[in-house]
Motif scaffolding. Structure first.
Motif, PDB file in Angstrom:
ATOM      1  N   CYS A   1     -32.477  14.656   9.444  1.00 16.60           N
ATOM      2  CA  CYS A   1     -31.424  13.925   9.983  1.00 16.60           C
ATOM      3  C   CYS A   1     -30.156  14.957   9.826  1.00 16.60           C
ATOM      4  O   CYS A   1     -28.909  14.396   9.424  1.00 16.60           O
ATOM      5  CB  CYS A   1     -30.912  12.737   9.170  1.00 16.60           C
ATOM      6  SG  CYS A   1     -32.003  11.255   9.814  1.00 16.60           S
TER       7      CYS A   1
ATOM      8  N   CYS B   1     -28.378   8.654   7.801  1.00 13.43           N
ATOM      9  CA  CYS B   1     -29.230   8.610   8.750  1.00 13.43           C
ATOM     10  C   CYS B   1     -30.697   8.794   8.293  1.00 13.43           C
ATOM     11  O   CYS B   1     -31.656   8.049   8.702  1.00 13.43           O
ATOM     12  CB  CYS B   1     -28.852   9.955   9.665  1.00 13.43           C
ATOM     13  SG  CYS B   1     -30.339  10.380  10.680  1.00 13.43           S
ATOM     14  N   GLN B   2     -30.777   9.506   6.992  1.00  8.19           N
ATOM     15  CA  GLN B   2     -32.009   9.755   6.374  1.00  8.19           C
ATOM     16  C   GLN B   2     -32.497   8.191   5.944  1.00  8.19           C
ATOM     17  O   GLN B   2     -33.774   7.799   5.930  1.00  8.19           O
ATOM     18  CB  GLN B   2     -32.150  10.654   5.116  1.00  8.19           C
ATOM     19  CG  GLN B   2     -31.637  12.185   5.805  1.00  8.19           C
ATOM     20  CD  GLN B   2     -31.293  12.939   4.562  1.00  8.19           C
ATOM     21  OE1 GLN B   2     -31.099  12.299   3.367  1.00  8.19           O
ATOM     22  NE2 GLN B   2     -31.138  14.058   4.410  1.00  8.19           N
TER      23      GLN B   2
ATOM     24  N   ALA C   1     -33.231   7.713  13.948  1.00  5.42           N
ATOM     25  CA  ALA C   1     -33.024   8.404  12.822  1.00  5.42           C
ATOM     26  C   ALA C   1     -33.970   9.420  12.611  1.00  5.42           C
ATOM     27  O   ALA C   1     -33.827  10.527  12.027  1.00  5.42           O
ATOM     28  CB  ALA C   1     -32.780   7.425  11.764  1.00  5.42           C
TER      29      ALA C   1
ATOM     30  N   ALA D   1     -34.005   5.691   8.617  1.00  9.73           N
ATOM     31  CA  ALA D   1     -35.416   6.303   9.350  1.00  9.73           C
ATOM     32  C   ALA D   1     -36.314   5.360   8.918  1.00  9.73           C
ATOM     33  O   ALA D   1     -36.423   4.884   7.739  1.00  9.73           O
ATOM     34  CB  ALA D   1     -35.604   7.645   8.814  1.00  9.73           C
TER      35      ALA D   1
END
Length: 261
Positions: free
Chosen positions: A162, A168-169, A151, A172
């Motif tokens: 991302c 996705c963020q 990510a 991470a």
């Protein structure tokens, strides 16, 4: 150079996609084959299979089908917007779905088998939305409980955080979401927690980040079956992984069948 970077990101994203297009059923419907189910499993909690990022419902029918063949009342939950949006928002939608399944089946509690991002959605429901009162068992398959470098890689490639994908963020390593989710007790309530991971997981790196602390049963497939090769998406298809899931749902010991198909 930008084209090369973009191509690499698209390759990673494609690996995460489950390429099916059948939408999730809006309302949970009890599978017809439950009628002939073995008594013990039929009396057990309904099982909700929680999909992951970009995972459409039909992609999880193989593992749901195994559960139904073993007599469980199994349902598949597709994350809203295929899981691209805010994870807490997805968890609130999931809470509504859990209540729908309980109303449909008359069950007081459900068990959860969650893949990838679905494991984070389910854990947020348990930890922040009062879900421990309605869940008996939590089993995650390749969930980035403490984040994944995959990510982080989009930002490393210079394409932004991302590429603007919120989930996705949040997955991470070091994200504010994960700091909140993993603050305090990893395993609240009377829920029995199990995590399943594989050394060949190409999307959860390091693979040790797929475990949770505070009393969970954390199972590495290759610790029992060193020759078994299972990828991230393979966790919902692999026979050995399923034997671990099945054991977790009956509170049994970890005894994977290394030859299971």
């Amino acid at each position: 150079m930008l084209l090369r970077k973009t191509a690499l990101v698209l390759t990673l994203a494609t690996a995460a996609l489950l390429t099916f297009t059948t939408p999730a059923t809006a309302e949970p419907v009890a599978p017809a084959d439950v009628v002939a189910a073995p008594t013990a499993a039929a009396a057990a909690n309904p099982v909700i299979v929680v999909g992951g990022l970009s995972g459409v419902a039909v992609a999880y029918e193989p593992i749901a089908g195994r559960l139904r063949a073993d007599g469980y009342r199994a349902f598949v939950y597709q994350l809203p917007g295929l899981g691209l949006g805010d994870i807490p928002t997805s968890a609130r939608a999931f809470a509504t779905y859990v209540n729908q399944v309980r109303a449909t089946t008359g069950a007081a509690a459900v068990d959860l088998v969650a893949h990838s991002e679905g494991g984070l959605v389910a854990r947020y429901y348990l930890k922040r939305l009062g879900g421990t009162a309605t869940v008996g068992r939590y089993v995650s398959l390749g969930s980035p409980q403490y984040g994944t470098y995959v990510a982080n890689i989009v930002a490393f490639l210079g394409l932004g955080s991302c590429a603007g994908i919120v989930a996705c963020q949040q997955m991470a390593i070091g994200s504010a979401f994960l700091a909140d989710l993993n603050g305090g007790d990893d395993t609240p309530g009377p829920v029995r927690y199990t995590t399943i991971r594989t050394l060949q997981d190409e999307l959860v790196r390091p693979t040790g980040n797929a475990v949770v602390n505070d009393g969970a049963t954390n199972v590495l497939i290759q610790a029992y079956c060193p020759l078994r090769v299972v990828g991230h998406l393979g966790l919902v298809l692999d026979g050995t992984a399923y034997t671990i899931v099945r054991g977790a749902l009956i509170d049994g010991p970890v005894r994977p069948n290394c030859l299971a198909l």
